[in-house]
Design an enzyme around this catalytic site. Structure first.
Site, PDB file in Angstrom:
ATOM      1  N   PHE A  56      53.042   0.898  -7.394  1.00  0.00           N
ATOM      2  CA  PHE A  56      51.808   0.397  -6.770  1.00  0.00           C
ATOM      3  C   PHE A  56      51.592   1.069  -5.413  1.00  0.00           C
ATOM      4  CE2 PHE A  56      53.212  -3.553  -9.209  1.00  0.00           C
ATOM      5  CZ  PHE A  56      52.450  -3.230 -10.326  1.00  0.00           C
ATOM      6  N   HIS A  57      51.328   2.366  -5.438  1.00  0.00           N
ATOM      7  CA  HIS A  57      51.334   3.157  -4.218  1.00  0.00           C
ATOM      8  C   HIS A  57      50.105   2.984  -3.356  1.00  0.00           C
ATOM      9  CE1 HIS A  57      48.714   6.510  -5.867  1.00  0.00           C
ATOM     10  NE2 HIS A  57      48.973   5.802  -6.935  1.00  0.00           N
ATOM     11  N   HIS A  58      49.084   2.263  -3.831  1.00  0.00           N
ATOM     12  CA  HIS A  58      47.903   2.020  -2.998  1.00  0.00           C
ATOM     13  C   HIS A  58      48.068   0.787  -2.116  1.00  0.00           C
ATOM     14  CE1 HIS A  58      45.510   5.194  -4.710  1.00  0.00           C
ATOM     15  NE2 HIS A  58      45.690   4.735  -5.932  1.00  0.00           N
ATOM     16  N   CYS A  59      49.192   0.083  -2.253  1.00  0.00           N
ATOM     17  CA  CYS A  59      49.410  -1.118  -1.458  1.00  0.00           C
ATOM     18  C   CYS A  59      50.391  -0.832  -0.333  1.00  0.00           C
ATOM     19  CB  CYS A  59      49.961  -2.241  -2.348  1.00  0.00           C
ATOM     20  SG  CYS A  59      50.144  -3.820  -1.481  1.00  0.00           S
ATOM     21  N   ASN A  93      48.282   6.787   0.849  1.00  0.00           N
ATOM     22  CA  ASN A  93      47.366   5.849   1.389  1.00  0.00           C
ATOM     23  C   ASN A  93      48.021   4.513   1.316  1.00  0.00           C
ATOM     24  OD1 ASN A  93      45.566   3.773   0.479  1.00  0.00           O
ATOM     25  ND2 ASN A  93      44.666   5.022  -1.019  1.00  0.00           N
TER      26      ASN A  93
END
Length: 320
Positions: free
Chosen positions: A152-155, A176
Protein backbone atom coordinates in the site's frame (compact mmCIF):
# COMPACT_ATOMS: atom_id res chain seq x y z
CA UNK A 1 9.54 -0.38 -7.65
CA UNK A 2 11.47 -1.56 -4.63
CA UNK A 3 12.40 -0.19 -1.22
CA UNK A 4 15.67 -1.29 0.28
CA UNK A 5 16.26 -1.08 4.01
CA UNK A 6 19.79 -0.46 5.16
CA UNK A 7 20.06 -0.66 8.95
CA UNK A 8 23.67 0.20 9.57
CA UNK A 9 22.77 2.13 12.68
CA UNK A 10 22.11 0.21 15.87
CA UNK A 11 18.45 0.88 16.42
CA UNK A 12 15.95 -1.37 18.18
CA UNK A 13 12.86 -2.37 16.17
CA UNK A 14 9.46 -1.17 17.32
CA UNK A 15 7.30 -3.60 19.24
CA UNK A 16 4.48 -5.42 17.46
CA UNK A 17 2.30 -8.35 18.43
CA UNK A 18 2.68 -9.70 14.89
CA UNK A 19 6.26 -10.84 15.55
CA UNK A 20 5.81 -14.41 16.76
CA UNK A 21 7.39 -17.74 15.97
CA UNK A 22 6.03 -19.49 12.88
CA UNK A 23 6.75 -23.20 12.27
CA UNK A 24 9.40 -23.88 9.64
CA UNK A 25 7.22 -26.31 7.66
CA UNK A 26 4.97 -23.87 5.70
CA UNK A 27 6.21 -21.86 2.75
CA UNK A 28 7.01 -18.25 3.73
CA UNK A 29 4.00 -17.22 1.64
CA UNK A 30 1.45 -15.19 3.63
CA UNK A 31 -2.27 -14.97 2.84
CA UNK A 32 -5.72 -14.96 4.40
CA UNK A 33 -9.14 -15.28 2.76
CA UNK A 34 -9.92 -12.08 4.65
CA UNK A 35 -7.75 -10.16 2.14
CA UNK A 36 -10.56 -10.15 -0.41
CA UNK A 37 -13.09 -7.31 -0.50
CA UNK A 38 -16.71 -7.85 -1.45
CA UNK A 39 -19.62 -5.68 -0.32
CA UNK A 40 -22.83 -4.95 -2.19
CA UNK A 41 -20.96 -4.95 -5.50
CA UNK A 42 -19.51 -1.52 -4.75
CA UNK A 43 -15.98 -2.91 -5.16
CA UNK A 44 -16.73 -3.15 -8.89
CA UNK A 45 -16.81 0.66 -9.07
CA UNK A 46 -13.01 0.75 -8.76
CA UNK A 47 -10.74 -0.65 -11.52
CA UNK A 48 -8.68 -2.57 -8.94
CA UNK A 49 -9.59 -6.27 -8.70
CA UNK A 50 -10.40 -6.50 -5.00
CA UNK A 51 -10.57 -10.30 -5.17
CA UNK A 52 -7.24 -10.86 -6.94
CA UNK A 53 -5.50 -12.24 -3.86
CA UNK A 54 -7.83 -15.22 -3.58
CA UNK A 55 -7.46 -15.83 -7.31
CA UNK A 56 -3.67 -15.97 -6.97
CA UNK A 57 -3.99 -18.60 -4.25
CA UNK A 58 -6.42 -20.64 -6.32
CA UNK A 59 -4.05 -20.63 -9.31
CA UNK A 60 -1.16 -21.77 -7.11
CA UNK A 61 -3.34 -24.52 -5.65
CA UNK A 62 -4.33 -25.69 -9.13
CA UNK A 63 -0.64 -26.07 -9.96
CA UNK A 64 -0.19 -28.06 -6.72
CA UNK A 65 2.44 -25.66 -5.41
CA UNK A 66 0.58 -24.88 -2.18
CA UNK A 67 -2.43 -25.83 -0.11
CA UNK A 68 -4.05 -24.29 2.95
CA UNK A 69 -1.64 -26.07 5.29
CA UNK A 70 1.58 -25.11 3.50
CA UNK A 71 1.23 -21.32 3.62
CA UNK A 72 1.17 -18.89 6.54
CA UNK A 73 -2.21 -17.47 7.56
CA UNK A 74 -2.05 -13.69 7.97
CA UNK A 75 -3.32 -12.07 11.14
CA UNK A 76 -5.09 -8.74 11.25
CA UNK A 77 -2.98 -5.80 12.39
CA UNK A 78 -4.54 -4.37 15.54
CA UNK A 79 -4.50 -0.75 16.66
CA UNK A 80 -1.37 -1.21 18.78
CA UNK A 81 0.43 -2.61 15.71
CA UNK A 82 -0.72 0.27 13.51
CA UNK A 83 0.32 2.89 16.08
CA UNK A 84 3.94 1.92 15.43
CA UNK A 85 3.66 4.25 12.40
CA UNK A 86 0.19 5.80 12.28
CA UNK A 87 -1.03 8.50 14.61
CA UNK A 88 -4.12 8.03 16.74
CA UNK A 89 -5.54 11.03 14.90
CA UNK A 90 -5.18 9.32 11.51
CA UNK A 91 -6.72 6.05 12.73
CA UNK A 92 -9.65 8.00 14.16
CA UNK A 93 -10.18 9.67 10.78
CA UNK A 94 -10.84 6.21 9.33
CA UNK A 95 -13.96 6.06 11.51
CA UNK A 96 -15.52 8.53 9.06
CA UNK A 97 -16.97 6.79 6.02
CA UNK A 98 -16.34 9.84 3.84
CA UNK A 99 -12.59 9.63 4.56
CA UNK A 100 -12.52 5.93 3.61
CA UNK A 101 -14.51 6.69 0.44
CA UNK A 102 -11.86 9.24 -0.54
CA UNK A 103 -9.03 6.80 0.13
CA UNK A 104 -10.65 3.94 -1.80
CA UNK A 105 -11.90 6.28 -4.54
CA UNK A 106 -15.37 4.70 -4.30
CA UNK A 107 -17.59 7.62 -3.33
CA UNK A 108 -20.80 5.62 -2.55
CA UNK A 109 -18.88 4.22 0.42
CA UNK A 110 -19.38 7.62 2.06
CA UNK A 111 -23.05 6.84 2.57
CA UNK A 112 -22.56 3.50 4.34
CA UNK A 113 -22.44 3.09 8.15
CA UNK A 114 -18.84 3.04 9.31
CA UNK A 115 -19.18 -0.28 11.15
CA UNK A 116 -19.83 -1.91 7.75
CA UNK A 117 -16.82 -0.12 6.27
CA UNK A 118 -14.64 -1.30 9.13
CA UNK A 119 -15.66 -4.93 8.58
CA UNK A 120 -15.89 -5.08 4.79
CA UNK A 121 -13.13 -2.70 3.68
CA UNK A 122 -10.70 -1.77 6.44
CA UNK A 123 -10.47 -5.21 8.02
CA UNK A 124 -9.17 -6.71 4.72
CA UNK A 125 -6.64 -3.86 4.51
CA UNK A 126 -5.59 -4.43 8.14
CA UNK A 127 -5.20 -8.16 7.51
CA UNK A 128 -3.02 -7.55 4.45
CA UNK A 129 -1.00 -5.08 6.52
CA UNK A 130 -0.55 -7.73 9.20
CA UNK A 131 0.54 -10.10 6.44
CA UNK A 132 3.27 -7.72 5.28
CA UNK A 133 4.63 -7.31 8.81
CA UNK A 134 4.64 -11.09 9.30
CA UNK A 135 6.28 -11.64 5.92
CA UNK A 136 9.03 -9.18 6.82
CA UNK A 137 10.02 -11.29 9.81
CA UNK A 138 9.83 -14.46 7.71
CA UNK A 139 12.07 -12.96 5.03
CA UNK A 140 14.78 -12.18 7.58
CA UNK A 141 14.56 -15.71 8.98
CA UNK A 142 14.32 -17.66 5.72
CA UNK A 143 15.87 -15.48 3.07
CA UNK A 144 12.64 -14.67 1.27
CA UNK A 145 8.92 -14.21 1.81
CA UNK A 146 5.92 -13.20 -0.27
CA UNK A 147 2.82 -11.49 1.02
CA UNK A 148 0.17 -12.18 -1.61
CA UNK A 149 -1.41 -8.84 -0.69
CA UNK A 150 -0.11 -5.55 0.63
CA UNK A 151 2.12 -3.00 -1.03
CA UNK A 152 0.00 0.00 0.00
CA UNK A 153 2.63 2.49 -1.12
CA UNK A 154 0.25 5.45 -1.54
CA UNK A 155 -0.35 5.59 2.22
CA UNK A 156 1.94 7.42 4.62
CA UNK A 157 1.75 7.72 8.40
CA UNK A 158 -0.88 10.46 8.34
CA UNK A 159 -2.52 10.25 4.91
CA UNK A 160 -4.17 7.51 2.86
CA UNK A 161 -5.08 7.42 -0.83
CA UNK A 162 -4.98 5.39 -4.01
CA UNK A 163 -6.83 2.41 -2.47
CA UNK A 164 -4.25 2.36 0.37
CA UNK A 165 -5.43 2.92 3.96
CA UNK A 166 -2.46 1.63 5.97
CA UNK A 167 1.28 2.06 5.40
CA UNK A 168 2.21 -1.62 5.46
CA UNK A 169 5.68 -1.16 3.92
CA UNK A 170 6.63 1.43 6.54
CA UNK A 171 5.21 -0.80 9.27
CA UNK A 172 7.22 -3.79 8.03
CA UNK A 173 10.47 -1.83 7.91
CA UNK A 174 9.96 -0.10 11.33
CA UNK A 175 9.04 -2.95 13.51
CA UNK A 176 4.31 9.51 -2.66
CA UNK A 177 2.96 7.37 0.57
CA UNK A 178 5.69 5.39 2.33
CA UNK A 179 8.30 7.59 0.69
CA UNK A 180 7.14 10.50 2.88
CA UNK A 181 7.79 8.34 5.94
CA UNK A 182 11.45 7.82 5.01
CA UNK A 183 12.23 11.36 3.89
CA UNK A 184 15.00 11.88 6.46
CA UNK A 185 15.79 8.25 7.28
CA UNK A 186 19.21 7.40 5.89
CA UNK A 187 18.73 3.77 6.86
CA UNK A 188 16.25 3.35 4.00
CA UNK A 189 17.27 3.47 0.34
CA UNK A 190 14.40 3.71 -2.17
CA UNK A 191 14.78 2.73 -5.82
CA UNK A 192 11.70 3.38 -7.91
CA UNK A 193 10.84 2.74 -11.58
CA UNK A 194 7.84 4.73 -12.77
CA UNK A 195 6.10 6.54 -15.62
CA UNK A 196 7.61 10.00 -15.21
CA UNK A 197 4.38 11.68 -16.33
CA UNK A 198 2.14 9.96 -13.78
CA UNK A 199 3.90 8.90 -10.59
CA UNK A 200 4.67 10.14 -8.08
CA UNK A 201 2.53 13.23 -8.42
CA UNK A 202 3.61 14.20 -4.91
CA UNK A 203 6.74 16.19 -5.69
CA UNK A 204 7.72 16.39 -2.03
CA UNK A 205 7.57 12.61 -1.60
CA UNK A 206 9.53 12.14 -4.82
CA UNK A 207 12.53 13.73 -3.12
CA UNK A 208 12.84 10.65 -0.89
CA UNK A 209 13.57 8.38 -3.88
CA UNK A 210 17.31 7.81 -3.81
CA UNK A 211 17.47 6.17 -7.27
CA UNK A 212 14.91 7.14 -9.90
CA UNK A 213 14.21 5.13 -13.07
CA UNK A 214 11.97 7.52 -14.99
CA UNK A 215 10.16 5.93 -17.92
CA UNK A 216 8.31 7.29 -20.95
CA UNK A 217 4.75 6.47 -21.99
CA UNK A 218 4.31 2.96 -23.46
CA UNK A 219 7.75 1.69 -22.45
CA UNK A 220 7.99 -1.95 -23.58
CA UNK A 221 9.74 -5.07 -22.28
CA UNK A 222 13.23 -4.70 -23.72
CA UNK A 223 13.80 -1.14 -22.53
CA UNK A 224 12.02 -1.64 -19.21
CA UNK A 225 13.89 -4.81 -18.26
CA UNK A 226 17.25 -3.48 -19.37
CA UNK A 227 16.85 -0.34 -17.25
CA UNK A 228 15.54 -2.16 -14.18
CA UNK A 229 18.25 -4.82 -14.23
CA UNK A 230 21.08 -2.31 -14.81
CA UNK A 231 19.93 0.16 -12.18
CA UNK A 232 19.21 -2.49 -9.55
CA UNK A 233 22.69 -3.92 -10.08
CA UNK A 234 24.25 -0.47 -9.67
CA UNK A 235 22.17 0.29 -6.57
CA UNK A 236 23.18 -2.96 -4.89
CA UNK A 237 26.82 -2.08 -5.45
CA UNK A 238 26.18 1.28 -3.81
CA UNK A 239 24.42 -0.05 -0.71
CA UNK A 240 24.52 -3.29 1.28
CA UNK A 241 20.99 -3.63 2.65
CA UNK A 242 19.75 -5.92 5.38
CA UNK A 243 16.54 -6.61 3.44
CA UNK A 244 14.94 -5.72 0.10
CA UNK A 245 11.26 -4.80 0.25
CA UNK A 246 10.09 -5.43 -3.29
CA UNK A 247 6.88 -3.66 -4.30
CA UNK A 248 5.99 -5.87 -7.28
CA UNK A 249 3.13 -3.93 -8.84
CA UNK A 250 1.55 -5.09 -12.10
CA UNK A 251 0.31 -1.66 -13.19
CA UNK A 252 3.16 -1.65 -15.71
CA UNK A 253 1.16 -4.17 -17.78
CA UNK A 254 0.26 -3.17 -21.33
CA UNK A 255 -3.28 -1.79 -21.33
CA UNK A 256 -3.35 -0.77 -17.67
CA UNK A 257 -5.45 2.39 -17.59
CA UNK A 258 -3.46 3.95 -14.74
CA UNK A 259 0.11 2.81 -15.41
CA UNK A 260 0.64 4.07 -18.95
CA UNK A 261 3.39 1.54 -19.76
CA UNK A 262 3.35 -1.41 -22.17
CA UNK A 263 5.10 -4.31 -20.47
CA UNK A 264 3.89 -7.83 -21.37
CA UNK A 265 2.93 -10.56 -18.87
CA UNK A 266 6.23 -12.30 -19.67
CA UNK A 267 8.03 -9.03 -19.04
CA UNK A 268 6.56 -8.85 -15.54
CA UNK A 269 7.61 -12.45 -14.88
CA UNK A 270 11.15 -11.67 -16.08
CA UNK A 271 11.25 -8.53 -13.92
CA UNK A 272 10.39 -10.51 -10.77
CA UNK A 273 12.91 -13.17 -11.75
CA UNK A 274 15.67 -10.56 -12.13
CA UNK A 275 14.96 -8.99 -8.73
CA UNK A 276 14.99 -12.36 -6.94
CA UNK A 277 18.17 -13.35 -8.78
CA UNK A 278 19.84 -10.13 -7.63
CA UNK A 279 18.77 -10.78 -4.06
CA UNK A 280 20.09 -14.35 -4.26
CA UNK A 281 23.43 -13.31 -5.82
CA UNK A 282 24.00 -10.68 -3.12
CA UNK A 283 22.59 -12.97 -0.37
CA UNK A 284 20.04 -10.35 0.71
CA UNK A 285 16.68 -11.39 2.23
CA UNK A 286 13.76 -10.23 0.09
CA UNK A 287 10.14 -9.47 0.96
CA UNK A 288 7.75 -9.23 -2.00
CA UNK A 289 4.32 -7.57 -1.85
CA UNK A 290 1.91 -7.57 -4.79
CA UNK A 291 0.75 -3.92 -4.77
CA UNK A 292 -1.22 -2.30 -7.63
CA UNK A 293 -2.38 -3.40 -11.04
CA UNK A 294 -5.70 -2.58 -12.62
CA UNK A 295 -6.56 -5.41 -15.01
CA UNK A 296 -8.36 -8.66 -14.28
CA UNK A 297 -5.48 -10.66 -15.76
CA UNK A 298 -3.01 -9.63 -13.06
CA UNK A 299 -3.83 -12.48 -10.64
CA UNK A 300 -2.85 -15.07 -13.26
CA UNK A 301 0.37 -13.18 -14.05
CA UNK A 302 1.38 -12.94 -10.38
CA UNK A 303 0.71 -16.65 -9.89
CA UNK A 304 2.71 -17.52 -13.02
CA UNK A 305 5.57 -15.36 -11.76
CA UNK A 306 5.65 -17.14 -8.39
CA UNK A 307 5.56 -20.51 -10.17
CA UNK A 308 8.48 -19.37 -12.34
CA UNK A 309 10.49 -18.34 -9.26
CA UNK A 310 9.88 -21.79 -7.83
CA UNK A 311 10.77 -23.55 -11.09
CA UNK A 312 14.09 -21.67 -11.18
CA UNK A 313 14.76 -22.52 -7.49
CA UNK A 314 14.83 -18.84 -6.59
CA UNK A 315 12.28 -19.66 -3.89
CA UNK A 316 11.84 -22.94 -2.11
CA UNK A 317 10.26 -24.32 1.02
CA UNK A 318 13.50 -24.91 2.90
CA UNK A 319 15.10 -22.47 5.28
CA UNK A 320 17.92 -20.53 3.60
Amino acid sequence: MSAVQNRKEDKQPHRTNLYFDIPSTPWPIVYSPDYNITFLGLEKLHPFDSGKWGKIVNFLKEELMINDETIVRAREAQEEDLLVVHSKRYLNKLKWSFIVATITEIMPVAFLPNFIIQRKVLRPFRTQTGGTIMAGKLAIERGWAINLGGGFHHCSSDQGGGFCAYADITLAIKGNGHERDFMDDNRVYILDAFNRYIYPGDGYAKRAIKWKIELEWDTEDSEYLAKVEAHVAKALHEVTPDIIVYNAGTDILDGDQLGGLAVSPQGIIKRDESIFKAARIHKIPILMVTSGGYQRSTARIIADSILNLHHLHLIDQRLI
